[in-house]
Design a protein around this motif. Structure first.
Motif, PDB file in Angstrom:
ATOM      1  N   LYS A 146       0.833  -1.205   0.000  1.00 51.88           N
ATOM      2  CA  LYS A 146       0.000   0.000   0.000  1.00 51.88           C
ATOM      3  C   LYS A 146       0.869   1.257   0.000  1.00 51.88           C
ATOM      4  CE  LYS A 146      -4.049  -1.920   2.399  1.00 51.88           C
ATOM      5  NZ  LYS A 146      -4.880  -1.844   3.630  1.00 51.88           N
ATOM      6  N   GLN A 147       1.931   1.207   0.776  1.00 46.15           N
ATOM      7  CA  GLN A 147       2.848   2.343   0.829  1.00 46.15           C
ATOM      8  C   GLN A 147       3.531   2.564  -0.516  1.00 46.15           C
ATOM      9  OE1 GLN A 147       4.012   4.517   3.516  1.00 46.15           O
ATOM     10  NE2 GLN A 147       2.041   3.917   4.399  1.00 46.15           N
ATOM     11  N   ILE A 148       4.001   1.491  -1.105  1.00 45.79           N
ATOM     12  CA  ILE A 148       4.723   1.592  -2.386  1.00 45.79           C
ATOM     13  C   ILE A 148       3.796   2.044  -3.497  1.00 45.79           C
ATOM     14  CG2 ILE A 148       6.014   0.233  -4.098  1.00 45.79           C
ATOM     15  CD1 ILE A 148       6.983  -1.506  -1.716  1.00 45.79           C
ATOM     16  N   ALA A 149       2.506   1.730  -3.383  1.00 46.13           N
ATOM     17  CA  ALA A 149       1.526   2.097  -4.423  1.00 46.13           C
ATOM     18  C   ALA A 149       1.427   3.608  -4.616  1.00 46.13           C
ATOM     19  CB  ALA A 149       0.159   1.517  -4.075  1.00 46.13           C
ATOM     20  N   GLU A 238      11.888   6.233  -7.316  1.00 42.42           N
ATOM     21  CA  GLU A 238      13.074   6.709  -6.616  1.00 42.42           C
ATOM     22  C   GLU A 238      12.983   6.575  -5.095  1.00 42.42           C
ATOM     23  OE1 GLU A 238      16.168   7.740  -7.275  1.00 42.42           O
ATOM     24  OE2 GLU A 238      15.845   7.044  -9.311  1.00 42.42           O
ATOM     25  N   PRO A 239      11.865   6.914  -4.457  1.00 40.03           N
ATOM     26  CA  PRO A 239      11.844   6.781  -2.991  1.00 40.03           C
ATOM     27  C   PRO A 239      12.130   5.356  -2.511  1.00 40.03           C
ATOM     28  CG  PRO A 239      10.021   8.146  -3.722  1.00 40.03           C
ATOM     29  CD  PRO A 239      10.631   7.563  -4.955  1.00 40.03           C
ATOM     30  N   LEU A 240      11.604   4.353  -3.216  1.00 38.70           N
ATOM     31  CA  LEU A 240      11.855   2.968  -2.817  1.00 38.70           C
ATOM     32  C   LEU A 240      13.306   2.593  -3.079  1.00 38.70           C
ATOM     33  CD1 LEU A 240      10.929   0.252  -1.764  1.00 38.70           C
ATOM     34  CD2 LEU A 240      10.119  -0.307  -4.073  1.00 38.70           C
ATOM     35  N   ALA A 242      15.941   4.549  -3.347  1.00 41.19           N
ATOM     36  CA  ALA A 242      16.860   5.277  -2.476  1.00 41.19           C
ATOM     37  C   ALA A 242      16.817   4.726  -1.051  1.00 41.19           C
ATOM     38  CB  ALA A 242      16.514   6.765  -2.487  1.00 41.19           C
ATOM     39  N   THR A 243      15.619   4.376  -0.574  1.00 44.80           N
ATOM     40  CA  THR A 243      15.504   3.800   0.767  1.00 44.80           C
ATOM     41  C   THR A 243      16.290   2.497   0.863  1.00 44.80           C
ATOM     42  OG1 THR A 243      13.335   4.810   1.168  1.00 44.80           O
ATOM     43  CG2 THR A 243      13.887   2.851   2.456  1.00 44.80           C
ATOM     44  N   LEU A 244      16.146   1.631  -0.123  1.00 38.38           N
ATOM     45  CA  LEU A 244      16.876   0.363  -0.122  1.00 38.38           C
ATOM     46  C   LEU A 244      18.370   0.587  -0.314  1.00 38.38           C
ATOM     47  CD1 LEU A 244      14.406  -1.763  -2.284  1.00 38.38           C
ATOM     48  CD2 LEU A 244      14.678  -1.806   0.202  1.00 38.38           C
ATOM     49  N   ALA A 245      18.733   1.585  -1.108  1.00 37.54           N
ATOM     50  CA  ALA A 245      20.151   1.847  -1.389  1.00 37.54           C
ATOM     51  C   ALA A 245      20.906   2.337  -0.160  1.00 37.54           C
ATOM     52  CB  ALA A 245      20.292   2.864  -2.518  1.00 37.54           C
ATOM     53  N   GLU A 411      15.225  10.505  -0.502  1.00 37.53           N
ATOM     54  CA  GLU A 411      14.089  10.222  -1.375  1.00 37.53           C
ATOM     55  C   GLU A 411      14.476  10.080  -2.845  1.00 37.53           C
ATOM     56  OE1 GLU A 411      13.299  14.578   0.046  1.00 37.53           O
ATOM     57  OE2 GLU A 411      14.404  12.828   0.760  1.00 37.53           O
ATOM     58  N   ASP A 412      15.772  10.256  -3.141  1.00 33.87           N
ATOM     59  CA  ASP A 412      16.239  10.168  -4.522  1.00 33.87           C
ATOM     60  C   ASP A 412      17.673   9.641  -4.500  1.00 33.87           C
ATOM     61  OD1 ASP A 412      17.473  10.969  -7.098  1.00 33.87           O
ATOM     62  OD2 ASP A 412      15.571  11.989  -7.438  1.00 33.87           O
TER      63      ASP A 412
END
Length: 581
Positions: A146-149, A238-240, A242-245, A411-412
């Motif tokens: 839901k968040q990623i959507a 990008e937010p996903l 960058a968070t994982l990175a 976020e990027d």
């Protein structure tokens, strides 16, 4: 430091000494002249090694140069009433065998598991009147989707498959953490019988290959490619990404575009706590409480642990074998073996007589990559930060996102890369990566009522500034002010809540905790310094060129992080060698 701070400090009681210090203060007067084993440094790995050796019947003593045990896993009350995990601040990688074998729960270890675990707020200019978006991730896959959507429907479908893919790689590598690396040198030099005896050490490698199976080429890419190449394959938002990175570069002087950054990501996803894979948590009482529990386990079986006892050098017999240590006050302590929890550089370049080490070995130790981008800032505040993307509730009670690793300026992925480029040019990042944690959101014992402790793990900051300039108070405060300005943009009012702060640049981390270059892993977790190349090729079995001297810290396999595996593995190697003496 701010209005109201003096009144707050006057209301604070002096905190008692840690239980370990109280229970063992008398041990200072009972130092013996001889032990079976000496451990240099009471970091968590050194304490784990001592606890295992003592349980195996090896009479062991630990010498710690500081006034407090724990190394980087330490709790310190830098600001009256506020207890900080001053260096390391989260737990996940601790090996479950150690948790069970050393009975750490019995010896006082209490954990607060976090869920959700990651919060990435956004600034999103041009959204006046609207709450900026954020990405909140936890253990509930449906909620994660839901968040990623908010950012990508494609990524909603890809995320579960990515998690399954990474978990499989983590499970394949997991057995490699708990055994000494394959001794390539012994395979080369040993007799046929000796080689046959070494064959079982290949088992974890074979198991890893079987687990990965036909997908081995894809997993090989994760370990060797820039993490952005991997993440671009899976995701588009990008937010996903960058968070994982952030987990691929945390603590490392690398960009998401640096080849090999994928392993650092893996190193941060292969943990777990209390049977929950991938879980991260806070130690009640701070990270020093973990070290206290390990020390309790060791001393309960007869080990001795001394603080304010600095080892000056390793003693070597005229036959070329370790025979103990000399303390800085001149005290000689004999032993059959010495285990060093210090970094390879301190162990071999400062503590070991150079004439007993091969010149080439010494030269290669001196060339180890120890670059670090980290400045750790510990902050005392009199209220919780309230983020634009998720404002506080009435009453200022902690909300789920307050227990997370809060990623700011993340976020990027371009922000991460530019922050790295700044440091490579000798400049503290203009917009630094900030991982903000609030352990007091789950453990109120760390701060006075209504107050909180914040841990800011920031990067990138070079060890030496441009032009060869060293860090001074002006530069240190200037950087910390920049970090606080960044937090203020996401959480207005933050700066007004600050009661005090403790700033640790890379040189400070080196000076206080003995981390070379400020590197939290002792030396970089790059592919050329891992497994049978850690710290050097042909010197990865915890043994050293000098008989009787062993590495048991983060500079040995499997590397950094509060996992204790290096200490446990080294202890078993030492015990096997002692049986053959």
């Amino acid at each position: 430091m701010v209005a109201g701070g003096a009144d707050l400090c006057r209301a604070l009681r002096a905190s008692p000494h840690p239980a370990w210090r109280q229970a063992h203060s008398g041990a200072r007067g009972h130092l013996k002249s001889e032990y079976d084993a000496v451990v240099i440094g009471a970091g968590h790995n050194g304490l784990v090694a001592a606890a295992y050796l003592q349980r195996l019947g090896v009479n062991t003593v630990v010498f710690e140069r500081r006034h407090v045990i724990g190394g980087a896993a330490v709790t310190e009350e830098i600001i009256p009433g506020f207890k900080f995990s001053r260096a390391s601040y989260l737990l996940s990688l601790l090996r479950p065998q150690i948790y069970r074998d050393l009975e750490l729960k019995k010896h006082g270890l209490r954990l607060h598991l976090r869920n959700p675990y990651s919060f990435t707020p956004m600034l999103e200019e041009g959204t006046v009147g609207k709450v900026p978006r954020s990405l909140l991730l936890g253990t509930d896959m449906a909620e994660n989707q839901k968040q990623i959507a908010q950012f990508s429907q494609k990524d909603v479908q890809a995320f579960p498959r990515y998690e399954e893919f990474m978990n499989r790689l983590a499970s394949a590598i997991d057995p490699l953490l708990d055994t000494a690396p394959v001794d390539v040198g012994a395979f080369q030099r040993g007799s046929l019988l000796q080689r046959l005896k070494l064959l079982p050490t290949l088992k974890p490698l074979l198991q890893a290959g079987l687990t990965l199976g036909a997908q081995l080429p894809q997993y090989y890419q994760v370990l060797t490619a820039p993490i952005m190449k991997v993440l671009d394959h899976w995701f588009e938002s990008e937010p996903l990404k960058a968070t994982l990175a952030t987990d691929a570069v945390i603590g490392a002087m690398t960009s998401p575009h640096t080849p090999g950054s994928g392993y650092v990501l893996l190193h941060h996803v292969m943990g777990g706590l209390e049977g929950t894979p991938g879980a991260w948590g806070y130690v009640q009482g701070g990270m020093g409480a973990l070290s206290d529990a390990i020390a309790h386990s060791a001393t309960a079986h007869g080990a001795s642990v001394f603080t304010d006892k600095m080892v000056a050098r390793v003693q070597v017999s005229k036959e070329g074998r370790v025979q103990g240590v000399v303390l800085q006050d001149g005290t000689e302590v004999k032993s059959k073996v010495v285990l060093s929890n210090a970094s390879p550089q301190i162990t071999f370049l400062k503590l070991t007589p150079q004439e007993w080490l091969p010149e080439e070995f010494v030269g290669r130790i001196a060339q180890l990559d120890t670059q670090s981008p980290v400045t750790k800032i510990n902050v005392a505040v009199n209220r919780l930060p309230s983020f634009l993307a998720m404002p506080n509730a009435p009453g200022d009670q902690p909300l789920p996102h307050h227990q997370c690793s809060i990623h700011l300026n993340c976020e990027d992925t371009n922000l991460l890369h530019q922050a790295f480029e700044d440091a490579r040019a000798g400049l503290p990042s203009h917009r630094p990566l900030i991982e903000l944690c609030i352990p007091s959101s789950l453990d109120p014992t760390l701060a006075p009522p209504g107050c909180h402790v914040l841990s800011l793990f920031t990067q990138y900051t070079p060890y030496v500034l441009a032009g060869g300039k060293a860090w001074d108070k002006q530069e240190t405060d200037k950087y910390a002010d920049k970090v606080f300005d960044c937090i203020e943009a996401y959480a207005p009012g933050f700066k007004g809540s600050v009661v005090g702060r403790d700033i640790l640049t890379p040189p400070d981390l080196e000076r206080i905790f003995g981390l070379p270059g400020g590197n939290i892993f002792h030396c970089a977790m790059s592919l050329d310094q891992l497994y049978f190349a850690r710290p050097l090729p042909l010197h990865s079995s915890y043994r050293c060129p000098l008989p009787g001297l062993y590495l048991c810290g983060s500079g040995a396999h499997p590397g950094g992080g509060v996992m204790g595996a290096a200490g446990r593995n080294a202890a078993h190697t030492v015990f096997g060698d002692l049986k053959s003496i």
